[in-house]
Design an enzyme around this catalytic site. Structure first.
Site, mmCIF file in Angstrom:
data_model
loop_
_atom_site.group_PDB
_atom_site.id
_atom_site.type_symbol
_atom_site.label_atom_id
_atom_site.label_comp_id
_atom_site.label_asym_id
_atom_site.label_seq_id
_atom_site.Cartn_x
_atom_site.Cartn_y
_atom_site.Cartn_z
ATOM 1 N N ARG A 99 -51.658 -40.252 -35.399
ATOM 2 C CA ARG A 99 -50.279 -40.042 -34.961
ATOM 3 C C ARG A 99 -49.929 -41.075 -33.886
ATOM 4 O O ARG A 99 -50.772 -41.432 -33.065
ATOM 5 C CB ARG A 99 -50.207 -38.635 -34.374
ATOM 6 C CG ARG A 99 -48.858 -38.197 -33.839
ATOM 7 C CD ARG A 99 -47.917 -37.899 -34.924
ATOM 8 N NE ARG A 99 -46.794 -37.086 -34.483
ATOM 9 C CZ ARG A 99 -45.662 -36.986 -35.171
ATOM 10 N NH1 ARG A 99 -45.503 -37.645 -36.294
ATOM 11 N NH2 ARG A 99 -44.696 -36.213 -34.734
ATOM 12 N N THR A 373 -40.866 -39.091 -45.062
ATOM 13 C CA THR A 373 -42.290 -39.132 -44.811
ATOM 14 C C THR A 373 -42.905 -39.226 -46.199
ATOM 15 O O THR A 373 -42.195 -39.128 -47.191
ATOM 16 C CB THR A 373 -42.703 -37.840 -44.092
ATOM 17 O OG1 THR A 373 -42.039 -37.828 -42.846
ATOM 18 C CG2 THR A 373 -44.178 -37.691 -43.888
ATOM 19 N N ASN A 393 -41.072 -41.279 -39.615
ATOM 20 C CA ASN A 393 -40.167 -40.204 -39.217
ATOM 21 C C ASN A 393 -38.884 -40.270 -40.035
ATOM 22 O O ASN A 393 -38.807 -39.671 -41.082
ATOM 23 C CB ASN A 393 -39.874 -40.197 -37.715
ATOM 24 C CG ASN A 393 -39.258 -38.877 -37.290
ATOM 25 O OD1 ASN A 393 -39.484 -37.856 -37.939
ATOM 26 N ND2 ASN A 393 -38.489 -38.864 -36.219
ATOM 27 N N ASP A 415 -39.487 -36.855 -32.211
ATOM 28 C CA ASP A 415 -40.260 -35.628 -32.444
ATOM 29 C C ASP A 415 -40.687 -34.958 -31.131
ATOM 30 O O ASP A 415 -41.179 -33.837 -31.132
ATOM 31 C CB ASP A 415 -41.509 -35.924 -33.289
ATOM 32 C CG ASP A 415 -41.224 -35.798 -34.793
ATOM 33 O OD1 ASP A 415 -40.153 -35.306 -35.162
ATOM 34 O OD2 ASP A 415 -42.100 -36.192 -35.588
ATOM 35 N N SER A 444 -45.922 -32.621 -34.379
ATOM 36 C CA SER A 444 -45.601 -32.932 -35.773
ATOM 37 C C SER A 444 -45.610 -31.660 -36.623
ATOM 38 O O SER A 444 -46.215 -30.652 -36.251
ATOM 39 C CB SER A 444 -46.658 -33.897 -36.313
ATOM 40 O OG SER A 444 -46.482 -34.099 -37.694
ATOM 41 N N SER A 445 -44.945 -31.750 -37.759
ATOM 42 C CA SER A 445 -45.035 -30.663 -38.749
ATOM 43 C C SER A 445 -45.865 -31.077 -39.955
ATOM 44 O O SER A 445 -46.009 -30.302 -40.906
ATOM 45 C CB SER A 445 -43.630 -30.290 -39.249
ATOM 46 O OG SER A 445 -42.823 -29.888 -38.189
ATOM 47 N N GLY A 466 -40.076 -33.118 -42.589
ATOM 48 C CA GLY A 466 -39.946 -32.608 -41.224
ATOM 49 C C GLY A 466 -40.434 -31.173 -41.180
ATOM 50 O O GLY A 466 -41.466 -30.843 -41.771
HETATM 51 O O1 DON Z 1 -44.205 -35.471 -37.850
HETATM 52 C C1 DON Z 1 -43.220 -34.856 -38.231
HETATM 53 O O2 DON Z 1 -43.152 -33.654 -38.291
HETATM 54 C C2 DON Z 1 -42.007 -35.660 -38.670
HETATM 55 N N1 DON Z 1 -42.004 -36.935 -38.025
HETATM 56 C C3 DON Z 1 -42.040 -35.785 -40.151
HETATM 57 C C4 DON Z 1 -40.800 -36.481 -40.638
HETATM 58 C C5 DON Z 1 -40.519 -36.233 -42.048
HETATM 59 O O3 DON Z 1 -41.184 -35.521 -42.741
HETATM 60 C C6 DON Z 1 -39.305 -36.935 -42.535
HETATM 61 N N2 DON Z 1 -38.871 -36.421 -43.763
HETATM 62 N N3 DON Z 1 -37.858 -35.812 -43.888
#
Ligand code: DON
Length: 562
Positions: A99, A373, A393, A415, A444-445, A466
């Site tokens: 990350r 993502t 992101n 985030d 993060s998710s 996300g």
């Molecule tokens: O780490 C995270 O949770 C986000 N940066 C993930 C972003 C993501 O999945 C974008 N897609 N919609």
């Protein structure tokens, strides 16, 4: 023909239609005997498959796929972002955290104006939005531990694609067209790959400068990115654009091997990502709550099943906002959050007939942005499994392309809790455990996940999206385990999502029929339609030993195996 025959035929037809109407499926099931790659782009899946066929293991293939996606899927596949990798071997499981981190010069109020208000778009667009990239260090760490083929074999295919060019898919041409203006506006140096203002399906695109950057990584590994020419180009980019990532950030960046976050759901062992992902803890909470109810008997998209899942999601996301952050900086009370007495308390006010209001302070809005993502799942012929979720992101991250180096930088700073109590671009409310601190990782998710059934490898999966990643992974697992879908059906099934605030159920168009929506509305649930939620790439290991792919038709996702 006899009446009996007609009757038998009619009954079989009804059963066939019922199964296929309930679990409608767009794509053919892809199966294989030995190994499989499922990723967001056919060319990346092809490269992963080549590595596996040459005798590489699942981690070799994952590294090759990650670098390939940085070229063919530049809006999410990346070397300027970060991610998580979960690995299962016969003897042990591993979790690699690559990350991004906040730069050393970052401060908790860096995105606020003089009145303490968030400066619009400051954490999502442009140079300040980027955390220190972790992907290249992550791939090198993974290679040092597990790599078996020569390093060149894992990165040269991506270089070839970058330099020779490749045809754009319809989806990727569209995405570029939607973003070209903004990319040009934000960048002070015109990215070398943007030769057109409008792209069509099948147009060839080349990433020459990215090819050179990847060649430096091929030749010098870590020093090819965090030192030398690439580092110099990043520094120049930061200077031109007013960013704060400096040489110390690049020199200091280290990915981390962490203990995977593992728990049991019935006779399935779930192996997934610990903090700074909120995914593992949140999934554990969700499954613990599910285990108390016979949802398999209630059925897929039964009003009670959906109501329970929404109510569980609401409570789990409230905990996420309050308690989760980078474990290197804050104490994450994971044990308490998944304690059964604690969860009893959380579900005490669950009413089987009524929605529990989230007690809105304000309503955050989740943008209609598509998934930026990307996740890929790999199983090799030895039964090693790798699940990787990796990201910039947002769409093309901060939209900043490092001048002369040809890759996009992430906008992962968004985030963090840019301001406690404010929503981020996903409408997630920020808590104090996730405030910005120098060198801290943003919450993060992302939830790359591997399941075992009775101690054997069973499923590999993950998704972009996300916060919806967590609920997407949760629902896909339940679709197989509780609702008896095959992998492709489980991936294709309609999805929904609740994240506590705003107090509404995000629902994919046509995920539920009108009657179900009406029933849930009468219980107090509010709905907001979304075109798509998540994009799962998954592999199921069937009882007959075959691998079954689940490649999400919401994207260009492709399963390939041998
Ligand atoms: O780490 C995270 O949770 C986000 N940066 C993930 C972003 C993501 O999945 C974008 N897609 N919609």
């Amino acid at each position: 023909m006899s009446k009996v025959f007609y009757k038998a035929f009619a009954v079989s037809l009804i059963i066939f239609l019922t199964v296929n109407l309930i679990f409608a499926q767009d794509r053919e099931i892809v199966t294989s005997d030995s190994a499989m790659v499922v990723s967001a782009h056919p060319l990346a899946s092809e490269i992963g498959l080549d590595v596996l066929q040459k005798g590489g293991n699942a981690v070799d293939a994952a590294i090759a796929v990650q670098f390939a996606l940085s070229v063919v899927y530049p809006r999410a596949g990346n070397i300027g972002g970060g991610g998580f990798m979960v690995v299962r071997t016969d003897t042990a499981n591993y979790a690699l955290d690559f990350r991004e981190k906040a730069p050393v010069l970052a401060t908790s109020d860096m995105f606020l104006d003089g009145n303490g208000n968030v400066r619009p778009l400051s954490s999502t667009h442009g140079h300040l939005a980027s955390g220190v990239p972790g992907t290249v260090d992550g791939m090198i760490r993974a290679y040092e531990r597990f790599g078996s083929l020569p390093w060149e074999d894992l990165i040269q295919p991506a270089i070839d694609l970058a330099i020779n060019g490749f045809p754009l898919t319809e989806r990727e041409a569209q995405k570029l067209n939607q973003n070209v203006d903004q990319i040009l506006r934000i960048n002070t140096v015109k990215p070398d790959f943007l030769k057109q203002n409008y792209y069509q399906t099948g147009d060839t695109i080349r990433f020459d400068e990215l090819g050179l950057t990847l060649t430096r990584i091929l030749n010098n590994k870590r020093d090819g990115f965090y030192e030398g020419e690439t580092a110099r180009l990043i520094m120049e980019e930061m200077k031109r654009g007013g960013g704060i990532i400096n040489r110390i950030d690049l020199e200091n960046y280290q990915s981390v091997w962490r203990d995977p976050y593992s728990f049991w759901y019935k006779n399935y062992k779930v192996i997934t990502m610990p903090p700074p992902s909120s995914g593992g803890v949140a999934l554990h909470q969700l499954f613990q709550i599910m285990e108390r109810y016979p949802i398999g008997e209630w059925g897929f998209h039964d009003p009670l099943t959906v109501h329970l899942m929404i109510e569980a999601e609401r409570r789990v996301f409230a905990d996420r906002a309050a308690y989760l952050g980078d474990p290197d900086f804050v104490d994450v009370p994971a044990e308490i959050l998944v304690d059964s007495v604690y969860l009893d308390g959380r579900m005490e006010n669950f009413d089987t007939l009524k929605a529990t209001p989230s007690g809105l302070i304000y309503a955050g809005e989740m943008p209609e942005e598509s998934t930026e993502t990307t996740h890929f799942s790999i199983v090799d012929k030895w039964g090693n499994a790798v699940a990787v979720t990796t990201t910039l992101n947002g769409n093309y991250g901060s939209k900043v392309v490092v001048g002369g180096a040809g890759f996009f930088l992430n906008n992962e700073m968004d985030d963090f809790s840019v301001k406690v109590g404010e929503k981020n671009m996903f409408g997630l409310v920020g808590g104090s455990a996730n405030v910005i601190e120098p060198e801290k990782r943003m919450l993060s998710s992302m939830t790359p996940t591997i399941l075992e059934k009775d101690s054997s490898l069973y499923m590999v999966l993950g998704s972009p999206g996300g916060p919806t990643i967590i609920t997407t992974v949760f629902q896909t697992i339940l679709n197989v385990i509780e609702f008896e879908m095959n992998m492709q059906q489980a991936v294709e099934a309609g999805r929904f999502h609740h994240q506590w605030k705003p107090d509404q159920v995000y629902m994919e168009i046509e995920a539920f029929d009108d009657e179900l929506v009406e029933q849930l509305r009468s219980m107090g649930h509010k709905f907001k339609m979304r075109r798509e939620i998540g994009s799962v790439d998954a592999i199921l290991i069937r009882d007959d030993g075959k691998l079954e792919g689940g490649a999400d038709p919401r994207g260009d996702d492709t399963a390939k195996g041998y």
